[in-house]
Design a protein around this motif. Structure first.
Motif, PDB file in Angstrom:
ATOM      1  N   PHE B 143       0.806  -1.302   0.069  1.00 61.12           N
ATOM      2  CA  PHE B 143       0.033  -0.036  -0.131  1.00 61.12           C
ATOM      3  C   PHE B 143       0.789   1.335  -0.005  1.00 61.12           C
ATOM      4  O   PHE B 143       0.545   2.349  -0.839  1.00 61.12           O
ATOM      5  CB  PHE B 143      -0.892   0.081   1.184  1.00 61.12           C
ATOM      6  CG  PHE B 143      -1.941  -1.190   1.166  1.00 61.12           C
ATOM      7  CD1 PHE B 143      -1.852  -1.767   0.281  1.00 61.12           C
ATOM      8  CD2 PHE B 143      -2.654  -1.251   2.427  1.00 61.12           C
ATOM      9  CE1 PHE B 143      -2.876  -2.867  -0.138  1.00 61.12           C
ATOM     10  CE2 PHE B 143      -3.657  -2.584   2.341  1.00 61.12           C
ATOM     11  CZ  PHE B 143      -3.888  -3.235   1.287  1.00 61.12           C
ATOM     12  N   ASN B 144       1.991   1.323   0.450  1.00 60.82           N
ATOM     13  CA  ASN B 144       2.858   2.184   0.742  1.00 60.82           C
ATOM     14  C   ASN B 144       3.525   2.784  -0.673  1.00 60.82           C
ATOM     15  O   ASN B 144       3.183   3.869  -1.191  1.00 60.82           O
ATOM     16  CB  ASN B 144       3.999   2.074   1.695  1.00 60.82           C
ATOM     17  CG  ASN B 144       4.893   3.466   1.670  1.00 60.82           C
ATOM     18  OD1 ASN B 144       4.522   4.093   2.258  1.00 60.82           O
ATOM     19  ND2 ASN B 144       6.118   3.207   1.563  1.00 60.82           N
ATOM     20  N   GLN B 145       3.573   1.630  -1.556  1.00 61.39           N
ATOM     21  CA  GLN B 145       4.208   1.705  -2.677  1.00 61.39           C
ATOM     22  C   GLN B 145       2.917   2.052  -3.762  1.00 61.39           C
ATOM     23  O   GLN B 145       3.166   3.086  -4.659  1.00 61.39           O
ATOM     24  CB  GLN B 145       4.543   0.513  -3.230  1.00 61.39           C
ATOM     25  CG  GLN B 145       5.380   0.529  -4.718  1.00 61.39           C
ATOM     26  CD  GLN B 145       6.069  -0.585  -5.072  1.00 61.39           C
ATOM     27  OE1 GLN B 145       5.632  -1.946  -4.639  1.00 61.39           O
ATOM     28  NE2 GLN B 145       7.022  -0.779  -6.057  1.00 61.39           N
ATOM     29  N   LEU B 146       1.838   1.751  -3.476  1.00 64.92           N
ATOM     30  CA  LEU B 146       0.601   2.176  -4.254  1.00 64.92           C
ATOM     31  C   LEU B 146       0.409   3.611  -4.009  1.00 64.92           C
ATOM     32  O   LEU B 146      -0.156   4.460  -5.143  1.00 64.92           O
ATOM     33  CB  LEU B 146      -0.526   1.312  -4.013  1.00 64.92           C
ATOM     34  CG  LEU B 146      -1.751   1.369  -4.875  1.00 64.92           C
ATOM     35  CD1 LEU B 146      -1.271   0.880  -6.245  1.00 64.92           C
ATOM     36  CD2 LEU B 146      -2.643   0.082  -4.334  1.00 64.92           C
ATOM     37  N   VAL B 147       0.660   4.092  -2.831  1.00 77.12           N
ATOM     38  CA  VAL B 147       0.127   5.508  -2.663  1.00 77.12           C
ATOM     39  C   VAL B 147       1.205   6.437  -3.390  1.00 77.12           C
ATOM     40  O   VAL B 147       1.030   7.273  -3.970  1.00 77.12           O
ATOM     41  CB  VAL B 147       0.395   5.806  -1.031  1.00 77.12           C
ATOM     42  CG1 VAL B 147       0.416   7.321  -0.820  1.00 77.12           C
ATOM     43  CG2 VAL B 147      -0.800   5.056  -0.123  1.00 77.12           C
ATOM     44  N   HIS B 148       2.394   5.809  -3.266  1.00 79.79           N
ATOM     45  CA  HIS B 148       3.446   6.588  -3.887  1.00 79.79           C
ATOM     46  C   HIS B 148       3.454   6.592  -5.599  1.00 79.79           C
ATOM     47  O   HIS B 148       3.350   7.778  -6.054  1.00 79.79           O
ATOM     48  CB  HIS B 148       4.832   5.798  -3.789  1.00 79.79           C
ATOM     49  CG  HIS B 148       6.161   6.561  -4.558  1.00 79.79           C
ATOM     50  ND1 HIS B 148       6.524   7.584  -4.209  1.00 79.79           N
ATOM     51  CD2 HIS B 148       6.495   6.093  -5.784  1.00 79.79           C
ATOM     52  CE1 HIS B 148       7.380   7.806  -5.198  1.00 79.79           C
ATOM     53  NE2 HIS B 148       7.455   6.744  -6.214  1.00 79.79           N
ATOM     54  N   ILE B 149       2.877   5.438  -6.162  1.00 79.89           N
ATOM     55  CA  ILE B 149       2.501   5.316  -7.462  1.00 79.89           C
ATOM     56  C   ILE B 149       1.451   6.344  -8.034  1.00 79.89           C
ATOM     57  O   ILE B 149       1.355   6.910  -8.987  1.00 79.89           O
ATOM     58  CB  ILE B 149       2.352   3.919  -8.005  1.00 79.89           C
ATOM     59  CG1 ILE B 149       3.813   3.115  -7.550  1.00 79.89           C
ATOM     60  CG2 ILE B 149       1.771   3.846  -9.392  1.00 79.89           C
ATOM     61  CD1 ILE B 149       4.632   3.077  -8.656  1.00 79.89           C
ATOM     62  N   ALA B 150       0.316   6.177  -7.193  1.00 84.13           N
ATOM     63  CA  ALA B 150      -0.950   6.922  -7.405  1.00 84.13           C
ATOM     64  C   ALA B 150      -0.569   8.467  -7.303  1.00 84.13           C
ATOM     65  O   ALA B 150      -1.094   9.541  -8.178  1.00 84.13           O
ATOM     66  CB  ALA B 150      -1.971   6.790  -6.329  1.00 84.13           C
ATOM     67  N   ARG B 151       0.347   8.873  -6.421  1.00 84.96           N
ATOM     68  CA  ARG B 151       0.553  10.522  -6.338  1.00 84.96           C
ATOM     69  C   ARG B 151       1.363  10.809  -7.612  1.00 84.96           C
ATOM     70  O   ARG B 151       1.294  11.730  -8.294  1.00 84.96           O
ATOM     71  CB  ARG B 151       1.668  10.503  -5.420  1.00 84.96           C
ATOM     72  CG  ARG B 151       1.818  11.903  -4.945  1.00 84.96           C
ATOM     73  CD  ARG B 151       3.015  12.086  -3.500  1.00 84.96           C
ATOM     74  NE  ARG B 151       1.962  11.692  -2.292  1.00 84.96           N
ATOM     75  CZ  ARG B 151       2.531  10.728  -1.546  1.00 84.96           C
ATOM     76  NH1 ARG B 151       3.847  10.236  -1.710  1.00 84.96           N
ATOM     77  NH2 ARG B 151       1.875  10.221  -0.481  1.00 84.96           N
ATOM     78  N   LYS B 152       2.420   9.951  -7.953  1.00 87.81           N
ATOM     79  CA  LYS B 152       3.175  10.004  -9.284  1.00 87.81           C
ATOM     80  C   LYS B 152       2.424  10.229 -10.548  1.00 87.81           C
ATOM     81  O   LYS B 152       2.571  10.958 -11.443  1.00 87.81           O
ATOM     82  CB  LYS B 152       4.163   8.774  -9.414  1.00 87.81           C
ATOM     83  CG  LYS B 152       5.319   9.182 -10.480  1.00 87.81           C
ATOM     84  CD  LYS B 152       6.216   7.746 -10.600  1.00 87.81           C
ATOM     85  CE  LYS B 152       6.847   7.856 -11.795  1.00 87.81           C
ATOM     86  NZ  LYS B 152       7.706   6.701 -11.979  1.00 87.81           N
ATOM     87  N   ILE B 153       1.342   9.242 -10.783  1.00 87.64           N
ATOM     88  CA  ILE B 153       0.468   9.353 -11.964  1.00 87.64           C
ATOM     89  C   ILE B 153      -0.664  10.289 -11.862  1.00 87.64           C
ATOM     90  O   ILE B 153      -1.340  10.796 -12.713  1.00 87.64           O
ATOM     91  CB  ILE B 153      -0.111   7.959 -12.493  1.00 87.64           C
ATOM     92  CG1 ILE B 153      -0.838   7.423 -11.122  1.00 87.64           C
ATOM     93  CG2 ILE B 153       1.125   7.084 -12.475  1.00 87.64           C
ATOM     94  CD1 ILE B 153      -1.652   6.115 -11.609  1.00 87.64           C
ATOM     95  N   GLY B 154      -0.804  11.074 -10.627  1.00 82.98           N
ATOM     96  CA  GLY B 154      -1.582  12.099 -10.350  1.00 82.98           C
ATOM     97  C   GLY B 154      -3.045  11.165 -10.261  1.00 82.98           C
ATOM     98  O   GLY B 154      -4.117  11.907 -11.108  1.00 82.98           O
ATOM     99  N   ASP B 155      -3.203  10.455  -9.415  1.00 84.71           N
ATOM    100  CA  ASP B 155      -4.704   9.613  -9.397  1.00 84.71           C
ATOM    101  C   ASP B 155      -4.815  10.095  -7.731  1.00 84.71           C
ATOM    102  O   ASP B 155      -4.665   9.108  -6.833  1.00 84.71           O
ATOM    103  CB  ASP B 155      -4.556   8.323  -9.581  1.00 84.71           C
ATOM    104  CG  ASP B 155      -5.982   7.552  -9.465  1.00 84.71           C
ATOM    105  OD1 ASP B 155      -6.823   8.373  -8.623  1.00 84.71           O
ATOM    106  OD2 ASP B 155      -6.227   6.741 -10.257  1.00 84.71           O
ATOM    107  N   PRO B 156      -5.658  11.322  -7.383  1.00 84.36           N
ATOM    108  CA  PRO B 156      -5.798  11.248  -5.975  1.00 84.36           C
ATOM    109  C   PRO B 156      -6.689  10.479  -5.391  1.00 84.36           C
ATOM    110  O   PRO B 156      -6.703  10.386  -4.086  1.00 84.36           O
ATOM    111  CB  PRO B 156      -6.276  12.808  -6.115  1.00 84.36           C
ATOM    112  CG  PRO B 156      -6.736  13.166  -7.429  1.00 84.36           C
ATOM    113  CD  PRO B 156      -5.966  12.092  -8.276  1.00 84.36           C
TER     114      PRO B 156
END
Lengths: 333, 251
Positions: B143-156
């Motif tokens: 989940f920590n990684q998914l939060v990072h990826i979501a932030r990176k691709i701009g999916d709030p």
């Protein structure tokens, strides 16, 4: 009450009631927790999952109140052996095809009874010296109203159809009888019928405004799949395959297999000779570039679920693996 | 009631396809694909989210069984497990909604029951060690990684929802640490077996080297060392996990 300090219960009696509530609520909480894994339907799983924690908090509140009433903390007590028998019977619906029986026991029989019992207790608990108990009861009443509304919504969704409605009635009659024989969860008799009806009616109203365990939303999430994105050419091949299964047409089936895969070495050998009258696609999943399609075959005396792994080839979609995922399996609710 | 139940009694709607984890991985590798979704595309994120949704479903079912299976455990243990059932049921809902958000659906990918099997340990101490520390620890990484990826691709939507789930998972790991200690007080052998069970799960969920120490963008599942510290894993435990990922070959 004409005199504000006039009371209906002794502290000892109040403690006994809380132990008796705790007994049925704790058993119900543990049953709901255990049933989640045994229940196929997503909407019912979510319903149970939401309510386990509320019931744990009810038990905890009853249990913490007990020492304040000169009793031991966190102790449960069946009002009489017939209450234990009622709970044994409520818990015995453990089959994967008994979701309806589970929901009827908890949401149609026990919870409306508990709600009416709590309301009755609240009406008689002295407002001057019993506020700690009254606060607990008020919280339980709020939760039970919501639970009943959510359970009713899910049950109506799962129990559509005359055969299931018959099961609902039979289960309700059986458990109502046991609960009445026990004299309710306190053994002192069932609350007035009018109180029960009022309780259920109010629960329906409360449930409509509630969002955190809204049964309608659980149903929507369960049904959200819509149409599967099956490519047209695969859908055509799948239909030919399923038709061949129903017809028992080995030649047509063999034509759909990838080169090198013999029909005799697949799970079809287990089903050959069984009469099926129709088929329905029940699952469609991706596995990389391959696709998994589950087909249910229904016949006059039996059913089976077949899982095919399809691969795309220059000759079209072909089956690389064929398994029997279930026989005479469980149908919803 | 049957306590505990056999792992093959786990009930599912027909729309789910159940397969062995090893078979899924092998069939994907045979197609030239990574055995585990690597978050490199929206499709891959969707597949990861589906895997998490199924994992949350099994976590809810597992915690529910812990409420049911151990009536003689301390009352506070039951309270923590009941709270976890509630959390997991909300997580299932969150991930079902995230699947909708990603144009996916429940049943779109095969379900593996490796997590559920771990939740069927007969001893309560082993179960909390394996599930709350082993599996929920893995959830912290994922989940920590998914939060990072979501932030990176701009999916709030993805970022915010998973961020809150991660907060719950940290709480579940803490519960696991607490109950591993309390349930095995004065019973070194029971504690040893429970920790051994957790380590076997850690080893299994290194997924053949998929989980590793490294940057979120560079490895398929990055070990969330900071989050793990926050959840109560010791430096020694984190170090040992990193070492095992360097030699793990199974999935």
């Amino acid at each position: 009450m004409s005199q504000p300090l006039e009371g209906t219960f002794s502290a000892e009696h109040s403690a006994r009631l809380l132990r008796q509530y705790r007994y049925v609520v704790e058993r119900t909480m543990r049953a709901l927790g255990g049933w989640i894994a045994l229940t196929p339907e997503l909407s019912a799983k979510l319903l149970m999952g939401r309510h386990v924690w509320d019931l744990a908090q009810h038990c905890d509140a009853f249990g913490q109140r007990l020492p304040e009433l000169r009793s031991h903390a966190q102790v449960s007590e069946a009002a009489n052996p017939a209450v234990a028998t009622f709970m044994d019977s409520l818990e015995d619906a453990e089959g994967p095809d008994q979701t309806v029986e589970r929901l009827v026991g908890v949401y149609v029989v026990l919870k409306p009874h508990l709600l009416a019992t709590y309301r009755d207790h609240l009406a008689h608990a002295n407002p001057v010296y019993e506020p700690p108990t009254r606060r607990i009861l008020a919280r339980c009443i709020d939760d039970e109203e919501r639970h009943i509304a959510a359970g009713d919504t899910i049950l109506k969704y799962l129990a559509a159809g005359p055969r299931v409605i018959d099961r609902v009635s039979a289960r309700r009659r059986h458990l109502d009888g046991l609960l009445a024989a026990a004299g309710g969860v306190t053994g002192a008799g069932l609350p007035m019928r009018e109180a029960l009806d009022v309780a259920v009616g109010q629960a329906e109203l409360v449930g409509q405004a509630e969002l955190s365990d809204d049964g309608r939303e659980f149903i929507r999430l369960e049904r959200a799949t819509g149409a599967w994105p099956i490519p047209a050419d695969l859908e055509k091949a799948q239909r030919s395959f399923a038709d061949a299964l129903v017809a028992g047409d080995d030649t047509a089936l063999a034509r759909l297999l990838v080169p090198g895969l013999e029909l005799e070495t697949t799970a079809w050998a287990l089903l050959r000779g069984t009469s099926y009258s129709h088929h329905v696609t029940v699952a469609f999943a991706r596995l990389g570039h391959q696709r998994l399609v589950k087909t249910r075959l229904d016949g006059p005396s039996s059913s089976a679920t077949v899982l095919a792994r399809w691969v795309s080839s220059p000759e079209g979609w072909r089956i690389a693996a064929l398994d029997v995922a279930g026989r005479d399996g469980v149908r919803p609710a | 009631m049957d306590r505990p139940i056999a792992y093959d009694k786990l009930a599912r709607e027909e729309r789910f396809v159940r397969m062995r984890a090893r078979e899924v991985a092998e069939l994907k590798v045979a197609q030239g694909l990574p055995p585990f979704p690597d978050l490199s595309s929206r499709e891959s994120i969707k597949e990861r989210v589906h895997g998490i949704m199924v994992g949350e479903l099994q976590a809810m079912e597992g915690a529910g069984r812990s409420v049911c299976d151990f009536p003689d455990a301390p009352w506070d243990f039951t309270m923590d497990m009941a709270r976890q059932v509630w959390d997991e049921s909300r997580h299932v809902e969150i991930y079902l909604r995230l699947l909708e958000h990603l144009d996916g659906y429940a049943g779109e990918y095969p379900e593996t029951t490796i997590l559920w099997r771990c939740a069927c340990a007969e001893d309560a101490a082993a179960r909390v060690a394996g599930v709350n520390r082993g599996l929920e620890g893995l959830a912290c990484d994922v989940f920590n990684q998914l939060v990072h990826i979501a932030r990176k691709i701009g999916d709030p939507v993805l970022e915010r929802a998973v961020d809150f789930v991660l907060a719950d998972e940290i709480t579940h790991v803490r519960m696991g640490s607490k109950w591993l200690t309390k349930l095995t007080e004065g019973d070194a052998e029971r504690r040893r077996r429970a920790i051994e069970f957790q380590e076997s799960i850690d080893e299994r969920f290194n997924l053949g080297g998929v989980r590793r120490e490294g940057d979120h963008d560079a490895v398929s599942i990055s070990i969330a060392t900071d989050v793990r510290r926050m959840a109560g894993f010791t430096e020694e435990e984190i170090e040992r996990l990193i070492k095992t990922t360097q030699r793990s070959q199974v999935y």
